[in-house]
Design a protein around this motif. Structure first.
Motif, PDB file in Angstrom:
ATOM      1  N   ASN A   1       0.833  -1.196   0.000  1.00  0.00           N
ATOM      2  CA  ASN A   1       0.000   0.000   0.000  1.00  0.00           C
ATOM      3  C   ASN A   1       0.875   1.255   0.000  1.00  0.00           C
ATOM      4  O   ASN A   1       2.095   1.175  -0.194  1.00  0.00           O
ATOM      5  N   ALA A   2       0.258   2.414   0.212  1.00  0.00           N
ATOM      6  CA  ALA A   2       0.995   3.678   0.174  1.00  0.00           C
ATOM      7  C   ALA A   2       2.081   3.726   1.242  1.00  0.00           C
ATOM      8  O   ALA A   2       3.162   4.294   1.023  1.00  0.00           O
ATOM      9  N   MET A   3       1.829   3.131   2.409  1.00  0.00           N
ATOM     10  CA  MET A   3       2.853   3.098   3.457  1.00  0.00           C
ATOM     11  C   MET A   3       4.068   2.294   3.004  1.00  0.00           C
ATOM     12  O   MET A   3       5.217   2.672   3.281  1.00  0.00           O
ATOM     13  N   VAL A   4       3.820   1.189   2.328  1.00  0.00           N
ATOM     14  CA  VAL A   4       4.918   0.355   1.841  1.00  0.00           C
ATOM     15  C   VAL A   4       5.767   1.145   0.840  1.00  0.00           C
ATOM     16  O   VAL A   4       7.003   1.080   0.863  1.00  0.00           O
ATOM     17  N   ALA A   5       5.109   1.897  -0.030  1.00  0.00           N
ATOM     18  CA  ALA A   5       5.837   2.710  -1.003  1.00  0.00           C
ATOM     19  C   ALA A   5       6.713   3.742  -0.307  1.00  0.00           C
ATOM     20  O   ALA A   5       7.873   3.965  -0.677  1.00  0.00           O
ATOM     21  N   THR A   6       6.169   4.385   0.715  1.00  0.00           N
ATOM     22  CA  THR A   6       6.941   5.373   1.477  1.00  0.00           C
ATOM     23  C   THR A   6       8.121   4.712   2.176  1.00  0.00           C
ATOM     24  O   THR A   6       9.243   5.251   2.195  1.00  0.00           O
ATOM     25  N   TYR A   7       7.899   3.547   2.742  1.00  0.00           N
ATOM     26  CA  TYR A   7       8.936   2.809   3.467  1.00  0.00           C
ATOM     27  C   TYR A   7      10.156   2.551   2.582  1.00  0.00           C
ATOM     28  O   TYR A   7      11.299   2.832   2.963  1.00  0.00           O
TER      29      TYR A   7
ATOM     30  N   ARG B   1       0.024  -3.927  13.480  1.00  0.00           N
ATOM     31  CA  ARG B   1      -1.033  -3.421  12.608  1.00  0.00           C
ATOM     32  C   ARG B   1      -1.339  -1.969  12.937  1.00  0.00           C
ATOM     33  O   ARG B   1      -2.370  -1.438  12.531  1.00  0.00           O
ATOM     34  N   ASN B   2      -0.437  -1.314  13.648  1.00  0.00           N
ATOM     35  CA  ASN B   2      -0.691   0.055  14.096  1.00  0.00           C
ATOM     36  C   ASN B   2      -0.215   1.097  13.087  1.00  0.00           C
ATOM     37  O   ASN B   2       0.494   2.039  13.417  1.00  0.00           O
ATOM     38  N   GLY B   3      -0.569   0.886  11.843  1.00  0.00           N
ATOM     39  CA  GLY B   3      -0.292   1.883  10.817  1.00  0.00           C
ATOM     40  C   GLY B   3       1.178   2.224  10.676  1.00  0.00           C
ATOM     41  O   GLY B   3       2.030   1.346  10.541  1.00  0.00           O
ATOM     42  N   GLU B   4       1.470   3.531  10.761  1.00  0.00           N
ATOM     43  CA  GLU B   4       2.830   4.004  10.530  1.00  0.00           C
ATOM     44  C   GLU B   4       3.784   3.675  11.677  1.00  0.00           C
ATOM     45  O   GLU B   4       4.997   3.726  11.498  1.00  0.00           O
ATOM     46  N   LEU B   5       3.244   3.339  12.835  1.00  0.00           N
ATOM     47  CA  LEU B   5       4.077   3.103  14.011  1.00  0.00           C
ATOM     48  C   LEU B   5       5.118   2.024  13.758  1.00  0.00           C
ATOM     49  O   LEU B   5       4.791   0.900  13.376  1.00  0.00           O
ATOM     50  N   GLY B   6       6.373   2.400  13.950  1.00  0.00           N
ATOM     51  CA  GLY B   6       7.453   1.448  13.782  1.00  0.00           C
ATOM     52  C   GLY B   6       7.721   1.065  12.346  1.00  0.00           C
ATOM     53  O   GLY B   6       8.443   0.101  12.084  1.00  0.00           O
TER      54      GLY B   6
END
Length: 391
Positions: A42-48, A369-374
């Motif tokens: 997802n978008a978080m993975v892309a940012t990571y 599963r806490n979103g951006e945390l960590g």
């Protein structure tokens, strides 16, 4: 001696430095709209991955090549059109930052649970022997995710093994469509390919059987040939973990013989690199990153080096510049992979090069599963310093 921060030619690809971000499962995917979509980046993975694009080479977290490979919950794949589409923003953002990214392809084999597999089917393997003592992240009887014992597998038929080779090739084609620069075949850690290569576990009597070295390694070699044909020489790597015991792998008295043969054959087939991994311990920690004789001694590595024209990546416990550079200075490896330090240090290359302190992530945030945390909330050193100065 080559500097950790010097460019490196990996086949047709020029890496900006010799630092590698290895595959690390982070369980941050999103479920697709359809069961056949699989889990999606997802978008978080892309940012990571974008945040860590300054590394010489990023190797993505492991990706299922097929629904039958889904051994752990919340792991992405590359077997559906939805997954191809979802991975494209990741590769585009890494490339926009000047980075290089390979996708790791895997099939977990017997390290799976029926609750995650289509129609509750049994895991598949080279054997019907259960990985006693190994656990996977799957659905319990109440439907909640938890660590559960791996289910008893069934042995693949000869025709099914041949068909699985084509499945790897299709996954590689999908990775290319998604914009990856290459792929890494996961043949380590007790997963499906290693289940074929281990002479103590593979007791088959067909052409993929353990009676001869050529038969035990045939599955891997056919996969490499098919994937190189799809991606081209110099864009396919293979990960190996000689002497590893992860995944309830039995002691293999022919490990050295198998390792040297595999490396030599990979060189003949145009593999870009061999990624060497220390075994994972039960708590997930890596062993020491030093070259220990009880694992891969210098003489054995030198033999492998002499027969393989590609690069060697060393992975396992590296946490500072000094030990990484010392390992490069042996002349036995070309690239150094840092695992856990990349979780809390998106700018790891810059921190290592400038001698800045490294942040340390709490293990409780590795898988959450806490979103951006960590995951994508760790600042660069420059951001950290600016925040302190503004306070």
């Amino acid at each position: 001696m080559a500097s950790l921060f010097a460019p490196f030619d990996l086949g047709p690809i020029k890496l900006r430095n010799r630092v590698v971000m290895p595959p690390m499962t982070r369980t941050r995917t999103t479920e697709g709209d359809l069961p056949t979509d699989g889990d999606l980046p997802n978008a978080m993975v892309a940012t990571y991955y974008e945040q860590r694009a300054s590394t010489g080479l990023i190797i993505s977290e492991a990706n299922d090549i097929d629904q039958s490979s889904h051994g752990y919950a919340r792991i992405p794949g590359i077997h559906s059109e939805a997954q191809i589409k979802a991975w494209r923003p990741v590769t585009e953002r890494v490339h926009a930052k000047g980075g290089t990214i390979f996708m790791q392809l895997w099939h977990v084999g017997r390290l799976a649970h029926s609750s995650l597999l289509p129609n509750g089917q049994a895991p598949v393997s080279s054997t019907d022997q259960q990985a006693v003592g190994s656990e996977v992240f799957a659905h319990g009887p109440d439907g909640r995710l938890r660590f559960m014992a791996a289910d008893k597998p069934r042995a693949l038929g000869t025709g099914e093994v041949t068909a699985m080779v084509a499945t790897f090739a299709k996954a590689a084609a999908n990775a290319r469509k998604a914009g990856f620069d290459g792929v890494e075949i996961h043949a380590a850690n007790g997963y499906l390919i290693e289940q074929f290569m281990n002479s103590a576990l593979n007791t088959r009597t067909d052409q993929y059987g353990g009676s001869t070295l050529e038969n035990r390694t045939r599955f891997l070699m056919e996969i490499v040939d098919a994937v190189v044909a799809e991606f081209g020489p110099g864009r396919v790597g293979v990960r190996l973990s000689p002497f590893g015991k992860y995944g309830s792998m039995p002691n293999d008295p022919l490990t050295e013989e198998t390792f040297l043969y595999v490396v030599e054959q990979l060189g003949r087939r145009g593999a870009a690199y061999v990624h060497l991994l220390y075994e994972l311990l039960p708590d997930g920690n890596m062993e020491s990153a030093t070259f220990e004789a009880r694992h891969l001694d210098h003489a054995m590595l030198a033999k492998a080096r002499a027969s393989f024209p590609g690069a060697f990546i060393w992975c396992g416990g590296f946490a500072d510049r000094e030990t990484a550079q010392a390992s490069l200075d042996t002349g036995l490896v070309d690239l150094i992979a840092f695992g856990r330090p990349y979780i809390a240090n998106p700018d790891l290359v810059e921190r290592l090069e400038k001698g800045w302190p490294l942040a340390v992530a709490d293990r409780s945030v590795y898988y959450t599963r806490n979103g951006e945390l960590g995951f994508i909330d760790f600042p660069t050193y420059a951001e950290e310093t600016a925040a302190c100065n503004a306070a």
